[in-house]
Design a protein around this motif. Structure first.
Motif, mmCIF file in Angstrom:
data_model
loop_
_atom_site.group_PDB
_atom_site.id
_atom_site.type_symbol
_atom_site.label_atom_id
_atom_site.label_comp_id
_atom_site.label_asym_id
_atom_site.label_seq_id
_atom_site.Cartn_x
_atom_site.Cartn_y
_atom_site.Cartn_z
ATOM 1 N N ASN A 117 58.257 27.486 29.379
ATOM 2 C CA ASN A 117 58.337 28.466 30.464
ATOM 3 C C ASN A 117 58.414 29.861 29.857
ATOM 4 O OD1 ASN A 117 60.925 28.619 29.454
ATOM 5 N ND2 ASN A 117 61.970 28.142 31.377
ATOM 6 N N ASP A 118 58.637 30.868 30.700
ATOM 7 C CA ASP A 118 58.671 32.245 30.213
ATOM 8 C C ASP A 118 59.787 32.465 29.197
ATOM 9 O OD1 ASP A 118 56.527 32.863 31.813
ATOM 10 O OD2 ASP A 118 57.719 33.764 33.417
ATOM 11 N N GLU A 119 60.907 31.788 29.377
ATOM 12 C CA GLU A 119 62.022 31.944 28.435
ATOM 13 C C GLU A 119 61.608 31.488 27.037
ATOM 14 O OE1 GLU A 119 66.024 30.899 30.871
ATOM 15 O OE2 GLU A 119 64.429 29.388 30.960
ATOM 16 N N MET A 120 60.966 30.346 26.974
ATOM 17 C CA MET A 120 60.547 29.827 25.678
ATOM 18 C C MET A 120 59.431 30.683 25.079
ATOM 19 S SD MET A 120 59.387 25.991 24.541
ATOM 20 C CE MET A 120 60.975 25.300 25.004
ATOM 21 N N GLY A 121 58.494 31.113 25.938
ATOM 22 C CA GLY A 121 57.418 31.965 25.453
ATOM 23 C C GLY A 121 57.946 33.240 24.821
ATOM 24 N N ALA A 122 58.937 33.860 25.481
ATOM 25 C CA ALA A 122 59.527 35.097 24.954
ATOM 26 C C ALA A 122 60.256 34.834 23.646
ATOM 27 C CB ALA A 122 60.483 35.696 25.979
ATOM 28 N N THR A 123 60.907 33.675 23.547
ATOM 29 C CA THR A 123 61.640 33.331 22.324
ATOM 30 C C THR A 123 60.690 33.108 21.156
ATOM 31 O OG1 THR A 123 63.454 32.336 23.574
ATOM 32 C CG2 THR A 123 63.194 31.632 21.287
ATOM 33 N N VAL A 124 59.602 32.385 21.403
ATOM 34 C CA VAL A 124 58.607 32.138 20.352
ATOM 35 C C VAL A 124 57.999 33.460 19.892
ATOM 36 C CG1 VAL A 124 56.364 31.093 19.863
ATOM 37 C CG2 VAL A 124 58.111 29.791 21.119
ATOM 38 N N ASP A 125 57.666 34.324 20.839
ATOM 39 C CA ASP A 125 57.068 35.612 20.503
ATOM 40 C C ASP A 125 58.045 36.480 19.715
ATOM 41 O OD1 ASP A 125 54.720 37.427 20.862
ATOM 42 O OD2 ASP A 125 56.200 38.671 21.885
ATOM 43 N N ALA A 126 59.321 36.480 20.132
ATOM 44 C CA ALA A 126 60.329 37.303 19.460
ATOM 45 C C ALA A 126 60.538 36.852 18.019
ATOM 46 C CB ALA A 126 61.648 37.242 20.221
ATOM 47 N N GLY A 176 39.745 35.306 24.526
ATOM 48 C CA GLY A 176 40.289 36.420 25.293
ATOM 49 C C GLY A 176 41.121 36.030 26.491
ATOM 50 N N GLY A 177 41.717 34.846 26.474
ATOM 51 C CA GLY A 177 42.544 34.387 27.581
ATOM 52 C C GLY A 177 43.938 34.996 27.546
ATOM 53 N N GLU A 178 44.850 34.393 28.311
ATOM 54 C CA GLU A 178 46.202 34.935 28.421
ATOM 55 C C GLU A 178 46.949 34.918 27.100
ATOM 56 O OE1 GLU A 178 48.392 33.025 31.484
ATOM 57 O OE2 GLU A 178 47.060 33.675 33.103
ATOM 58 N N ASP A 179 46.613 33.988 26.223
ATOM 59 C CA ASP A 179 47.311 33.896 24.942
ATOM 60 C C ASP A 179 46.563 34.587 23.805
ATOM 61 O OD1 ASP A 179 45.229 32.128 24.835
ATOM 62 O OD2 ASP A 179 46.429 30.364 24.331
ATOM 63 N N GLY A 220 46.524 37.728 22.961
ATOM 64 C CA GLY A 220 47.369 38.695 22.261
ATOM 65 C C GLY A 220 48.226 38.025 21.202
ATOM 66 N N PHE A 221 48.823 36.897 21.561
ATOM 67 C CA PHE A 221 49.629 36.151 20.593
ATOM 68 C C PHE A 221 48.750 35.613 19.475
ATOM 69 C CE2 PHE A 221 51.768 32.254 19.109
ATOM 70 C CZ PHE A 221 52.994 32.787 18.761
ATOM 71 N N ALA A 222 47.541 35.151 19.835
ATOM 72 C CA ALA A 222 46.612 34.643 18.833
ATOM 73 C C ALA A 222 46.213 35.735 17.841
ATOM 74 C CB ALA A 222 45.366 34.078 19.514
ATOM 75 N N LYS A 223 46.020 36.950 18.337
ATOM 76 C CA LYS A 223 45.672 38.066 17.454
ATOM 77 C C LYS A 223 46.829 38.387 16.514
ATOM 78 C CE LYS A 223 43.885 42.795 17.359
ATOM 79 N NZ LYS A 223 44.771 43.195 16.240
ATOM 80 N N LYS A 224 48.048 38.314 17.046
ATOM 81 C CA LYS A 224 49.221 38.574 16.212
ATOM 82 C C LYS A 224 49.268 37.597 15.047
ATOM 83 C CE LYS A 224 53.101 39.550 18.248
ATOM 84 N NZ LYS A 224 54.405 39.445 18.978
ATOM 85 N N LEU A 225 49.007 36.327 15.322
ATOM 86 C CA LEU A 225 48.970 35.330 14.254
ATOM 87 C C LEU A 225 47.836 35.613 13.274
ATOM 88 C CD1 LEU A 225 49.547 32.021 16.272
ATOM 89 C CD2 LEU A 225 51.188 33.167 14.781
ATOM 90 N N GLY A 226 46.678 35.974 13.811
ATOM 91 C CA GLY A 226 45.531 36.243 12.953
ATOM 92 C C GLY A 226 45.740 37.419 12.028
#
Length: 202
Positions: free
Chosen positions: A29-38, A67-70, A72-78
């Protein structure tokens, strides 16, 4: 100030860390998504075991390109420097990837002494185990899912000696997932049966 090494793992209630794609997603959920991103906010290097790297490299570049919803996160990893521990030869196509030159503890200790951001791991259980054994892991983030998977590799295998850890933070998500953060315990508690019995009358 030395760089910090942090590891994040999806883990079941019975300690399984293998194949989280088979049991993790109902609890995302959003909580986990924010935690993974942080967990990647302060990092500029990621360490990988070969199996986890192959899984990431097989998925995230395509998600970035889509270019989907994820994306941005994919670019961060790349964009992060990625160091892969592999016995076999690595011919990476994912940008900013290199094969480690040396053993896990040797490479990690050298990285901690270099300038830069933190060093992160996601999955890569074999690397996490070696960092814990060498006393090089600063934070172990466990996202404990309320499900007993009952099969698969567990985080801690049989072995000696034990590894004492200290709870640094805990949080409960609305899904029932626990976010637990542990660090090394340099002064673990001591005592035995007699000491435990003595506390019963207090």
């Amino acid at each position: 100030m030395p760089r910090k090494i942090t590891a994040s793992l999806f883990i079941s209630l019975d300690g399984v860390v293998e194949a989280p794609d088979q049991w993790h997603f109902p609890y995302f959920n959003d909580e986990m998504g924010a935690t993974v991103d942080a967990g990647l906010t302060t990092a500029d290097v990621m360490l990988f075991g070969r199996r986890t790297y192959d899984s990431f490299a097989g998925a995230w570049p395509g998600r970035e390109a889509a270019g989907g919803e994820d994306a941005g996160f994919a670019k961060k990893l790349g964009d992060m420097r990625k160091i892969v521990f592999s016995r076999g030869r690595l011919a990476p196509e994912w940008r900013k990837t290199e094969q480690a030159r040396g053993e896990v503890a040797e490479v990690a200790a050298a990285l901690k002494g270099e300038p830069g951001g933190d060093i992160a791991l996601s999955g890569s259980v074999s690397v996490v185990r070696q960092l814990l054994a060498a006393g090089l892991l600063d934070e172990l983030h466990l996202l404990v899912h309320p499900v007993a998977v009952r099969r698969g590799m567990r985080l801690f295998d049989e072995g000696e000696p034990s590894i004492p850890l200290r709870l640094l933070m805990s949080r409960t998500f609305t899904t029932g997932v626990l976010h637990l953060v542990y660090g090394p315990d340099t002064a673990p508690p001591t005592g035995g049966y007699e000491e435990a019995v003595a506390t019963l009358g207090e």
